[in-house]
Enzyme design. Sequence first.
Site, PDB file in Angstrom:
ATOM      1  N   ILE A  16       0.848  -1.201   0.000  1.00 38.15           N
ATOM      2  CA  ILE A  16       0.000   0.000   0.000  1.00 38.15           C
ATOM      3  C   ILE A  16       0.881   1.247   0.000  1.00 38.15           C
ATOM      4  O   ILE A  16       0.503   2.284  -0.540  1.00 38.15           O
ATOM      5  CB  ILE A  16      -1.004  -0.002   1.192  1.00 38.15           C
ATOM      6  CG1 ILE A  16      -2.152   0.981   0.943  1.00 38.15           C
ATOM      7  CG2 ILE A  16      -0.346   0.304   2.533  1.00 38.15           C
ATOM      8  CD1 ILE A  16      -3.052   0.636  -0.210  1.00 38.15           C
ATOM      9  N   ARG A  36      14.888   0.661   4.574  1.00 40.34           N
ATOM     10  CA  ARG A  36      16.118  -0.024   5.013  1.00 40.34           C
ATOM     11  C   ARG A  36      17.195   0.144   3.947  1.00 40.34           C
ATOM     12  O   ARG A  36      16.862   0.256   2.766  1.00 40.34           O
ATOM     13  CB  ARG A  36      15.833  -1.515   5.248  1.00 40.34           C
ATOM     14  CG  ARG A  36      15.029  -1.769   6.499  1.00 40.34           C
ATOM     15  CD  ARG A  36      14.540  -3.193   6.529  1.00 40.34           C
ATOM     16  NE  ARG A  36      13.597  -3.458   5.445  1.00 40.34           N
ATOM     17  CZ  ARG A  36      13.105  -4.647   5.142  1.00 40.34           C
ATOM     18  NH1 ARG A  36      13.467  -5.709   5.827  1.00 40.34           N
ATOM     19  NH2 ARG A  36      12.236  -4.777   4.157  1.00 40.34           N
ATOM     20  N   LEU A  38      19.612   0.015   1.025  1.00 40.93           N
ATOM     21  CA  LEU A  38      19.652  -0.796  -0.198  1.00 40.93           C
ATOM     22  C   LEU A  38      21.050  -1.382  -0.329  1.00 40.93           C
ATOM     23  O   LEU A  38      22.031  -0.704  -0.040  1.00 40.93           O
ATOM     24  CB  LEU A  38      19.354   0.076  -1.419  1.00 40.93           C
ATOM     25  CG  LEU A  38      18.004   0.804  -1.415  1.00 40.93           C
ATOM     26  CD1 LEU A  38      17.958   1.869  -2.506  1.00 40.93           C
ATOM     27  CD2 LEU A  38      16.862  -0.189  -1.617  1.00 40.93           C
ATOM     28  N   ASP A 112      -2.500   1.086  10.495  1.00 40.28           N
ATOM     29  CA  ASP A 112      -3.779   0.387  10.729  1.00 40.28           C
ATOM     30  C   ASP A 112      -4.275  -0.151   9.392  1.00 40.28           C
ATOM     31  O   ASP A 112      -4.007  -1.276   9.032  1.00 40.28           O
ATOM     32  CB  ASP A 112      -4.816   1.352  11.313  1.00 40.28           C
ATOM     33  CG  ASP A 112      -4.609   1.630  12.792  1.00 40.28           C
ATOM     34  OD1 ASP A 112      -3.940   0.836  13.458  1.00 40.28           O
ATOM     35  OD2 ASP A 112      -5.140   2.640  13.281  1.00 40.28           O
ATOM     36  N   PHE A 113      -5.065   0.684   8.690  1.00 49.35           N
ATOM     37  CA  PHE A 113      -5.442   0.429   7.288  1.00 49.35           C
ATOM     38  C   PHE A 113      -6.197  -0.878   7.058  1.00 49.35           C
ATOM     39  O   PHE A 113      -5.990  -1.558   6.038  1.00 49.35           O
ATOM     40  CB  PHE A 113      -4.206   0.509   6.375  1.00 49.35           C
ATOM     41  CG  PHE A 113      -3.646   1.903   6.322  1.00 49.35           C
ATOM     42  CD1 PHE A 113      -4.201   2.838   5.473  1.00 49.35           C
ATOM     43  CD2 PHE A 113      -2.615   2.286   7.176  1.00 49.35           C
ATOM     44  CE1 PHE A 113      -3.722   4.147   5.461  1.00 49.35           C
ATOM     45  CE2 PHE A 113      -2.142   3.594   7.166  1.00 49.35           C
ATOM     46  CZ  PHE A 113      -2.684   4.513   6.306  1.00 49.35           C
ATOM     47  N   LYS A 133      -2.090  -3.646  17.175  1.00 47.16           N
ATOM     48  CA  LYS A 133      -2.444  -2.367  16.551  1.00 47.16           C
ATOM     49  C   LYS A 133      -3.193  -1.480  17.551  1.00 47.16           C
ATOM     50  O   LYS A 133      -3.006  -0.264  17.588  1.00 47.16           O
ATOM     51  CB  LYS A 133      -3.281  -2.592  15.299  1.00 47.16           C
ATOM     52  CG  LYS A 133      -2.503  -3.290  14.163  1.00 47.16           C
ATOM     53  CD  LYS A 133      -3.266  -3.219  12.851  1.00 47.16           C
ATOM     54  CE  LYS A 133      -2.461  -3.798  11.692  1.00 47.16           C
ATOM     55  NZ  LYS A 133      -3.024  -3.450  10.383  1.00 47.16           N
TER      56      LYS A 133
HETATM   57  P1  NAP Z   1       4.271  -4.732   3.191  1.00 46.01           P
HETATM   58  O1  NAP Z   1       4.191  -4.445   1.737  1.00 46.01           O
HETATM   59  O2  NAP Z   1       4.309  -6.156   3.600  1.00 46.01           O
HETATM   60  O3  NAP Z   1       5.539  -4.018   3.849  1.00 46.01           O
HETATM   61  C1  NAP Z   1       5.682  -2.609   3.939  1.00 46.01           C
HETATM   62  C2  NAP Z   1       7.117  -2.243   4.197  1.00 46.01           C
HETATM   63  O4  NAP Z   1       7.524  -2.648   5.493  1.00 46.01           O
HETATM   64  C3  NAP Z   1       8.140  -2.898   3.284  1.00 46.01           C
HETATM   65  O5  NAP Z   1       8.135  -2.321   2.013  1.00 46.01           O
HETATM   66  C4  NAP Z   1       9.438  -2.675   4.051  1.00 46.01           C
HETATM   67  O6  NAP Z   1       9.961  -1.369   3.799  1.00 46.01           O
HETATM   68  C5  NAP Z   1       8.947  -2.712   5.501  1.00 46.01           C
HETATM   69  N1  NAP Z   1       9.419  -3.975   6.092  1.00 46.01           N
HETATM   70  C6  NAP Z   1       9.087  -5.231   5.721  1.00 46.01           C
HETATM   71  N2  NAP Z   1       9.784  -6.136   6.448  1.00 46.01           N
HETATM   72  C7  NAP Z   1      10.568  -5.437   7.291  1.00 46.01           C
HETATM   73  C8  NAP Z   1      11.522  -5.790   8.272  1.00 46.01           C
HETATM   74  N3  NAP Z   1      11.813  -7.052   8.516  1.00 46.01           N
HETATM   75  N4  NAP Z   1      12.129  -4.800   8.960  1.00 46.01           N
HETATM   76  C9  NAP Z   1      11.849  -3.508   8.707  1.00 46.01           C
HETATM   77  N5  NAP Z   1      10.953  -3.108   7.755  1.00 46.01           N
HETATM   78  C10 NAP Z   1      10.325  -4.056   7.063  1.00 46.01           C
HETATM   79  O7  NAP Z   1       3.053  -3.981   3.945  1.00 46.01           O
HETATM   80  P2  NAP Z   1       1.540  -3.872   3.482  1.00 46.01           P
HETATM   81  O8  NAP Z   1       1.038  -5.224   3.085  1.00 46.01           O
HETATM   82  O9  NAP Z   1       1.380  -2.728   2.543  1.00 46.01           O
HETATM   83  O10 NAP Z   1       0.834  -3.538   4.897  1.00 46.01           O
HETATM   84  C11 NAP Z   1       0.753  -2.243   5.431  1.00 46.01           C
HETATM   85  C12 NAP Z   1      -0.416  -2.178   6.421  1.00 46.01           C
HETATM   86  O11 NAP Z   1      -1.636  -2.496   5.746  1.00 46.01           O
HETATM   87  C13 NAP Z   1      -0.310  -3.183   7.580  1.00 46.01           C
HETATM   88  O12 NAP Z   1      -0.811  -2.567   8.744  1.00 46.01           O
HETATM   89  C14 NAP Z   1      -1.222  -4.318   7.169  1.00 46.01           C
HETATM   90  O13 NAP Z   1      -1.772  -5.024   8.270  1.00 46.01           O
HETATM   91  C15 NAP Z   1      -2.303  -3.600   6.394  1.00 46.01           C
HETATM   92  N6  NAP Z   1      -2.959  -4.414   5.336  1.00 46.01           N
HETATM   93  C16 NAP Z   1      -4.277  -4.257   5.160  1.00 46.01           C
HETATM   94  C17 NAP Z   1      -4.940  -4.971   4.160  1.00 46.01           C
HETATM   95  C18 NAP Z   1      -6.394  -4.768   3.945  1.00 46.01           C
HETATM   96  O14 NAP Z   1      -6.988  -5.438   3.122  1.00 46.01           O
HETATM   97  N7  NAP Z   1      -7.016  -3.847   4.640  1.00 46.01           N
HETATM   98  C19 NAP Z   1      -4.209  -5.830   3.331  1.00 46.01           C
HETATM   99  C20 NAP Z   1      -2.827  -5.949   3.520  1.00 46.01           C
HETATM  100  C21 NAP Z   1      -2.222  -5.219   4.529  1.00 46.01           C
HETATM  101  P3  NAP Z   1      11.485  -1.156   3.308  1.00 46.01           P
HETATM  102  O15 NAP Z   1      11.880  -2.385   2.549  1.00 46.01           O
HETATM  103  O16 NAP Z   1      11.377   0.058   2.465  1.00 46.01           O
HETATM  104  O17 NAP Z   1      12.306  -0.952   4.524  1.00 46.01           O
HETATM  105  O1  EMF Z   2      -4.244 -11.435   3.837  1.00 46.17           O
HETATM  106  C1  EMF Z   2      -5.111 -10.975   4.522  1.00 46.17           C
HETATM  107  O2  EMF Z   2      -6.295 -11.570   4.509  1.00 46.17           O
HETATM  108  C2  EMF Z   2      -6.410 -12.741   3.750  1.00 46.17           C
HETATM  109  C3  EMF Z   2      -7.709 -13.305   4.001  1.00 46.17           C
HETATM  110  C4  EMF Z   2      -4.888  -9.827   5.403  1.00 46.17           C
HETATM  111  C5  EMF Z   2      -3.871  -8.880   5.074  1.00 46.17           C
HETATM  112  C6  EMF Z   2      -5.268  -8.468   5.130  1.00 46.17           C
HETATM  113  C7  EMF Z   2      -5.752  -7.637   6.238  1.00 46.17           C
HETATM  114  C8  EMF Z   2      -7.061  -7.204   6.177  1.00 46.17           C
HETATM  115  C9  EMF Z   2      -7.564  -6.401   7.178  1.00 46.17           C
HETATM  116  O3  EMF Z   2      -8.824  -5.925   7.199  1.00 46.17           O
HETATM  117  C10 EMF Z   2      -9.676  -6.185   6.109  1.00 46.17           C
HETATM  118  C11 EMF Z   2      -4.945  -7.260   7.303  1.00 46.17           C
HETATM  119  C12 EMF Z   2      -5.447  -6.446   8.315  1.00 46.17           C
HETATM  120  C13 EMF Z   2      -6.738  -6.025   8.265  1.00 46.17           C
HETATM  121  O4  EMF Z   2      -7.275  -5.237   9.250  1.00 46.17           O
END
Ligand code: NAP
Ligand code: EMF
Length: 316
Positions: A16, A36, A38, A112-113, A133
């Site tokens: 995201i 982090r 590169l 959060d998100f 969270k």
């Molecule tokens: P992501 O792509 O998995 O990771 C985001 C960034 O976190 C990476 O680009 C990296 O940044 C950093 N990171 C990853 N591993 C790390 C480590 N070991 N140490 C330090 N930094 C690290 O994240 P995302 O899936 O976008 O999730 C962001 C938020 O959205 C989370 O709160 C997640 O729960 C939520 N989410 C919500 C949904 C939904 O449907 N609502 C779906 C997915 C996620 P760098 O490489 O630049 O350091």
């Molecule tokens: O992979 C996911 O779900 C698969 C069924 C997780 C990453 C998606 C997620 C969704 C959320 O709300 C819809 C993470 C945190 C959330 O609050």
Amino acid sequence: MEKKNRILVFGGTGYIGKNIVKASVSLGHPTLVYTRPLNSQTCPSKTQLCNDFNSMGVTLVQGELEHDQILKVIKQVDIVICVLAYPQVMEQLKIIDAIKVAGNIKRFLPSDFGVEEDRINPLPPFQAFLDKKRNIRREIEAAGIPYTFVSANCFGAYFVNYLLRPYEKRDKIAVYGNGESKAVLNYEEDIAMYTIKVANDPRTCNRIVIYRPSKNIISQNELISLWEQKCGQNFRKDFVTEEEIVKQSETLPHPENIPVSILHSVFVRGDLMAFEIGEEDLEASELYPDYNYTSIHQLLDIFLVNPPAPASAAFQ
Ligand code: NAP
Ligand code: EMF
């Protein structure tokens, strides 16, 4: 001309995060991404993304999540948005500390998100996921940092990929529960645009903002029908009963017990739509009625023409 807020994004190279960085640049904000360092191990797609960010005028700051390093950057910006991956959620305590010390941050949006975590009571594995969270929210409130808590609901392309699996050739689609509960699927580019607007908006200071635009509220059965109409194919439905899902959440090892518990909350119980948007809450499409968000119809059209790549989330 008004001076645009400088925005720092943690996790800006992520799923995201990259949308949020692009939205920030497109709305004219000086944008910094903390990432982090590169090195030769960095995957080529991240290196490419960082090059793209550079050409867009984004300032990349390479460093570890360490107090002095992050304090130095935080002092140079107005707004901090954190979209670190779930396993790094507790690392945000360091960001909170640095924001406290710096004293200049006008708004902080933590990672959060998703679901409105203060308003739902899901199965234990998702509850434990959300507890972290929630702890972060409570720390921010206690520190007196100006915040906005974002409930973005489901990332639209992510969940269309997860539910419909458009990239696989097949004639069956899994349906969790009876498929009737309503969920909310928002396109990632809109989540990003709303987030930049919300981060700059005086009305959203110290408030929760829920992204629940009316055209994006849909059940699994409705989503499947719509997809069938658009791609001209009918699918058999493979119903996964609530009992099976609960059982899996009890028997699968951690962290595989988390996604099934999320499916239960969102699609079986319908937690995203199980509470009214109250007087105290703000809803994104009501805050920004002129913003033309992508409806689910339009999102499925995008999948027909140029399907966004599937992604997987990290849980530990
Ligand atoms: P992501 O792509 O998995 O990771 C985001 C960034 O976190 C990476 O680009 C990296 O940044 C950093 N990171 C990853 N591993 C790390 C480590 N070991 N140490 C330090 N930094 C690290 O994240 P995302 O899936 O976008 O999730 C962001 C938020 O959205 C989370 O709160 C997640 O729960 C939520 N989410 C919500 C949904 C939904 O449907 N609502 C779906 C997915 C996620 P760098 O490489 O630049 O350091
Ligand atoms: O992979 C996911 O779900 C698969 C069924 C997780 C990453 C998606 C997620 C969704 C959320 O709300 C819809 C993470 C945190 C959330 O609050």
